[in-house]
Scaffold this motif. Structure first.
Motif, short mmCIF file in Angstrom:
data_model
loop_
_atom_site.label_atom_id
_atom_site.label_comp_id
_atom_site.label_asym_id
_atom_site.label_seq_id
_atom_site.Cartn_x
_atom_site.Cartn_y
_atom_site.Cartn_z
N GLN A 1 0.85 -1.20 0.00
CA GLN A 1 0.00 0.00 0.00
C GLN A 1 0.88 1.25 0.00
OE1 GLN A 1 -3.11 0.47 -0.30
NE2 GLN A 1 -3.97 -1.58 -0.12
N THR A 2 1.90 1.19 0.89
CA THR A 2 2.81 2.33 0.97
C THR A 2 3.48 2.55 -0.38
OG1 THR A 2 3.31 1.36 3.10
CG2 THR A 2 4.57 3.31 2.51
N GLU A 3 3.92 1.42 -0.99
CA GLU A 3 4.60 1.51 -2.27
C GLU A 3 3.68 2.11 -3.32
OE1 GLU A 3 6.67 -1.95 -4.42
OE2 GLU A 3 7.45 -1.94 -2.36
N ILE A 4 2.40 1.61 -3.29
CA ILE A 4 1.42 2.11 -4.27
C ILE A 4 1.21 3.62 -4.09
CG2 ILE A 4 -1.05 2.06 -4.87
CD1 ILE A 4 -0.90 -1.01 -4.33
N GLU A 5 1.10 3.99 -2.81
CA GLU A 5 0.91 5.42 -2.50
C GLU A 5 2.09 6.23 -3.06
OE1 GLU A 5 -1.21 7.70 -1.34
OE2 GLU A 5 -2.55 5.99 -1.69
N GLU A 6 3.27 5.69 -2.77
CA GLU A 6 4.51 6.35 -3.20
C GLU A 6 4.53 6.49 -4.72
OE1 GLU A 6 7.85 8.36 -2.86
OE2 GLU A 6 6.63 7.67 -1.15
N ARG A 7 4.14 5.35 -5.38
CA ARG A 7 4.11 5.32 -6.83
C ARG A 7 3.13 6.36 -7.37
NH1 ARG A 7 5.81 1.17 -10.57
NH2 ARG A 7 7.04 0.08 -9.03
N ARG A 8 1.95 6.39 -6.67
CA ARG A 8 0.93 7.35 -7.10
C ARG A 8 1.45 8.78 -7.00
NH1 ARG A 8 -3.88 5.16 -4.15
NH2 ARG A 8 -4.47 3.54 -5.60
N ARG A 9 2.11 9.03 -5.85
CA ARG A 9 2.65 10.38 -5.63
C ARG A 9 3.70 10.69 -6.70
NH1 ARG A 9 2.01 9.42 -0.09
NH2 ARG A 9 4.11 8.56 0.11
N THR A 10 4.57 9.66 -6.94
CA THR A 10 5.62 9.87 -7.95
C THR A 10 5.00 10.15 -9.31
OG1 THR A 10 6.86 8.24 -6.73
CG2 THR A 10 7.74 8.84 -8.87
N GLU A 11 3.94 9.36 -9.61
CA GLU A 11 3.28 9.52 -10.90
C GLU A 11 2.69 10.93 -11.02
OE1 GLU A 11 1.18 5.83 -12.14
OE2 GLU A 11 -0.34 7.25 -12.80
N ALA A 12 2.06 11.36 -9.90
CA ALA A 12 1.45 12.70 -9.90
C ALA A 12 2.54 13.76 -10.10
CB ALA A 12 0.71 12.94 -8.58
N ARG A 13 3.68 13.53 -9.37
CA ARG A 13 4.80 14.47 -9.49
C ARG A 13 5.30 14.50 -10.92
NH1 ARG A 13 6.75 12.96 -4.40
NH2 ARG A 13 8.17 11.47 -5.32
N LEU A 14 5.42 13.27 -11.49
CA LEU A 14 5.92 13.14 -12.86
C LEU A 14 5.01 13.87 -13.84
CD1 LEU A 14 8.31 11.50 -14.06
CD2 LEU A 14 6.60 9.85 -14.82
N ARG A 15 3.72 13.64 -13.62
CA ARG A 15 2.73 14.27 -14.49
C ARG A 15 2.84 15.80 -14.39
NH1 ARG A 15 -1.00 12.01 -17.48
NH2 ARG A 15 -0.70 9.85 -16.92
N ALA A 16 2.95 16.26 -13.12
CA ALA A 16 3.05 17.71 -12.91
C ALA A 16 4.31 18.24 -13.59
CB ALA A 16 3.09 17.99 -11.40
N THR A 17 5.41 17.46 -13.40
CA THR A 17 6.67 17.88 -14.01
C THR A 17 6.54 17.92 -15.52
OG1 THR A 17 7.72 16.70 -12.23
CG2 THR A 17 9.15 17.44 -13.99
N GLN A 18 5.90 16.83 -16.03
CA GLN A 18 5.73 16.75 -17.48
C GLN A 18 4.91 17.94 -17.98
OE1 GLN A 18 3.79 13.21 -18.78
NE2 GLN A 18 4.77 13.25 -20.78
N ASN A 19 3.87 18.21 -17.20
CA ASN A 19 2.99 19.34 -17.54
C ASN A 19 3.77 20.65 -17.58
OD1 ASN A 19 0.38 19.57 -18.38
ND2 ASN A 19 -0.22 20.64 -16.48
N GLU A 20 4.61 20.77 -16.53
CA GLU A 20 5.45 21.97 -16.45
C GLU A 20 6.35 22.05 -17.68
OE1 GLU A 20 5.40 24.37 -14.30
OE2 GLU A 20 3.82 23.43 -13.08
N LEU A 21 6.87 20.83 -18.04
CA LEU A 21 7.78 20.75 -19.17
C LEU A 21 7.07 21.15 -20.46
CD1 LEU A 21 10.72 19.88 -19.43
CD2 LEU A 21 9.90 17.64 -20.17
N VAL A 22 5.85 20.61 -20.59
CA VAL A 22 5.04 20.95 -21.77
C VAL A 22 4.84 22.45 -21.84
CG1 VAL A 22 2.73 20.76 -22.76
CG2 VAL A 22 3.88 18.72 -21.89
N GLN A 23 4.51 22.97 -20.66
CA GLN A 23 4.25 24.41 -20.60
C GLN A 23 5.53 25.18 -20.97
OE1 GLN A 23 1.41 25.59 -20.46
NE2 GLN A 23 1.82 27.77 -20.24
N ALA A 24 6.63 24.70 -20.38
CA ALA A 24 7.90 25.37 -20.66
C ALA A 24 8.21 25.32 -22.15
CB ALA A 24 9.02 24.69 -19.88
#
Ligand code: ADP
Length: 616
Positions: A356-379
């Motif tokens: 569960q912890t791993e899944i949570e971590e993965r989810r957070r990482t995914e969200a971070r990745l998505r946000a980063t990607q979004n930022e990158l797209v925006q950039a």
């Protein structure tokens, strides 16, 4: 292992021992019971045999005395010296004896003279009559003459028949001895009756010699060895015609009170219960032998029953013990199982928690990745906008300059009162203002930070058209010919702004690639396949070298000079296309120059897509 084997062997031996013991004990009990009931059942029978012998003798033993007192007997004896009377008297006596014998059912009845000559007999008329026979040497005669009472009895074999006869004699005296009256008793009928009844009955004399027997094989054999007390020493063998007496062979197996269990080997083999009854008046002993076959059967049944019963009990006990052990083992293994289950459950819940912890971590990482990607797209967008800014400024400046010119001329036309010309100029100014608004609207929409969201149907032709509007200034400046081959109405699944960003990147790269080319062109194609829509942007630029073609989608890979390229455009486009579930690839086309193709999943619903307001 070995210990358990020996333990089992020991238990087995014990079980066999117990079964054997109980079989032995039970056969003994059954045999004892069988013998006891046999003894009890035989007692009356033995008494009956004794009674029969008593009766046979008793109905005749008085006859010698009666004869001795008889006047005819005395007269016939007294007339021994008077031949004229004697024959008459003897004749009468013969007839009398015959009559008496018939009436008393005796076997023989005769009168002997003092010299031992038979003068009269009940069988006087038969060819082998005793009349005239000399019996002076017979023991009963001698004893009767000698005895004070005149009585005698004798048991002996009759030579002519070889059968035992019992003689009762009575001396007849007046002043001197007149003669002897004799009655002969036979037991043939009794013997025949015992034989018929299938009984083993023997009567021994005072010497223990069998003189009456239901089985002829035992007759005149010594049976004293099986009597109590034993009678093995014989007083005389005269009565059996001087023949040596053979003993019955065998042994006593058991003494049961007055009775014996004996085993006879000769004259015939067999095991019997021997019961005796004394006839003290005569010194005789009655033996009744009973075969032990029924007792043997009882004994065998007893052994089987005892053995089976104990085997059954042992099996039952073993079963109960085994059940108990199985129950204990089951309880033990149940407890062990519960412990293991608890342990495993604990481990599983631990694993689950860490998962569960791993899944949570993965989810957070995914969200971070998505946000980063979004930022990158925006950039990336902003970078593209930055690159386009000069061209866009030029694009806006042109209508602005035109508006300014039109305003000046309009002022003059107004002063002159040329209303129609003023109205035409104002229309032109309005068109120019609308064109400017369109450009800034596109810019605004493009520059807006798009939130990663659900894919939507996007019209490919409109996305290409809007991108071309944004890039119109750049294209014109570069003097590039744009060729379009776009199937109208194609829908893909994605996001409009992001698709425009991808197309903008591809056209931007193509513009860079054709810079300095003679008659530069860019060809934009949009075609539909079964499940996909492909958008290809080709140019007649320098193309992509074989060494670079695998690296162009890597972030920060650029061949452009510093300040011109960041190396992010294609990598961002790659990410966007991946997000839509599509793919992007590059190759060089035969006419020379690169062709980059984007394939996106086709949106099947052919209804008009919900377009975001571009001019908002
Ligand atoms: P940038 O444009 O900033 O260099 P990109 O990621 O958009 O970054 O492009 C990476 C590289 O791919 C470019 O530097 C160029 O070498 C190559 N490239 C892209 N498109 C083309 C094209 N149409 N023709 C030739 N080379 C191209």
């Amino acid at each position: 292992m070995l210990q358990s084997y020996f333990r089992q062997l020991g238990l087995f031996a014990c079980a066999v021992g117990v079964i054997g013991l109980s079989a032995f004990a039970s056969q003994h009990v059954w045999r004892e019971n069988g013998l006891r009931s046999l003894q009890a059942a035989n007692e009356p029978r033995l008494q009956l045999i004794a009674n029969a012998i008593y009766a046979e003798i008793g109905r005749q033993d008085h006859l010698p005395v009666v004869l001795s007192l008889d006047s005819d007997v005395q007269a016939a004896l007294a007339a021994a010296d008077d031949p004229s009377r004697r024959s008459l008297l003897v004749d009468r006596l013969n007839r009398k004896l015959e009559r008496l014998s018939r009436e008393a059912n005796t076997r023989a009845m005769f009168v002997i003279s003092p010299h031992g000559i038979v003068i009269a007999s009940d069988d006087w008329q038969t060819p082998d009559t005793l009349v005239g026979a000399n019996l002076a040497d017979r023991p009963y005669f001698i004893q009767a003459v000698a005895a004070a009472t005149g009585e005698s009895s004798f048991l002996g074999i009759e030579p002519s028949t070889n059968r035992v006869r019992y003689y009762l004699a009575q001396a007849i005296r007046d002043t001197a001895l007149l003669g002897v009256a004799v009655v002969r008793i036979e037991f043939d009928t009794l013997e025949a009756a015992w034989e018929r009844a299938g009984e083993h009955v023997m009567v021994t004399d005072s010497d223990g010699v069998v003189f009456l027997s239901s089985d002829p094989a035992y007759r005149y054999r010594g049976f004293g060895g099986f009597e109590s007390p034993m009678r093995l020493v014989r007083s005389s063998t005269d009565r059996y015609l001087g023949a040596p007496v053979e003993d019955v062979e065998g042994q006593i197996l058991q003494r049961r009170g007055p009775d014996l269990v004996i085993k006879i080997s000769s004259p015939a083999a067999g095991t019997y219960l021997s019961q005796t009854n004394m006839l003290p008046e005569y010194g005789w002993t009655i033996h009744r032998l009973t075969e032990l076959s029924t007792v043997d059967e009882d004994q065998r049944d007893g052994a089987i029953i005892g053995g089976s019963l104990s085997a059954l009990i042992i099996i039952l006990v073993l079963y109960v013990v085994q059940r108990h052990q199985a129950f204990l083992a089951a309880s033990r293994s149940g407890v062990e199982l519960q412990r293991q289950v608890a342990e495993r459950t604990h481990e599983l819940s631990d694993t689950n928690a860490s998962l569960q912890t791993e899944i949570e971590e993965r989810r957070r990482t995914e969200a971070r990745l998505r946000a980063t990607q979004n930022e990158l797209v925006q950039a990336g967008k902003l970078a593209a906008l930055g690159q386009m800014s000069a061209a866009i400024a030029h694009e806006i400046n042109q209508p602005l300059a035109a508006i300014r010119t039109f305003m000046a001329s309009t002022k003059i036309f107004a002063q002159r009162g040329e209303v129609a010309q003023v109205a035409r100029n104002l229309d032109l100014i309005t068109d120019l203002a609308e064109r400017m608004a369109s450009i800034t609207g596109h810019l605004k929409t493009f520059a807006r930070k798009s939130e990663p969201g659900h894919p939507e149907p996007v019209a490919v032709d409109r996305a290409i058209e809007r991108t071309l509007v944004l890039m119109a200034g750049q294209i014109r400046t570069a003097g590039v010919r744009i060729e379009t081959d776009i199937t109208p109405g194609l829908l893909v699944t994605g996001q409009a702004v992001q698709l425009e960003q991808v197309i903008l990147n591809l056209i931007g790269n193509a513009l860079d690639a054709v810079a300095g080319r003679d008659q530069p062109w860019i060809r934009i194609r949009a075609r539909a396949a079964a499940d996909t829509v492909s958008i290809a942007v080709a140019d007649n630029g320098h193309g992509i070298s074989a060494a670079e073609i695998d690296r162009i989608f890597d972030p920060f890979f650029t061949t452009k000079p510093l300040g011109k390229g960041l190396g992010l455009g294609l990598s961002i486009s790659y990410g966007i296309v991946q997000d839509f579930g599509g793919q992007i690839h590059a190759n060089n086309h035969p006419e020379g120059g690169a062709e980059l193709t984007v394939e996106l999943p086709r949106h099947r619903r052919e209804t008009a897509p919900v377009e975001k307001a571009i001019h908002a």
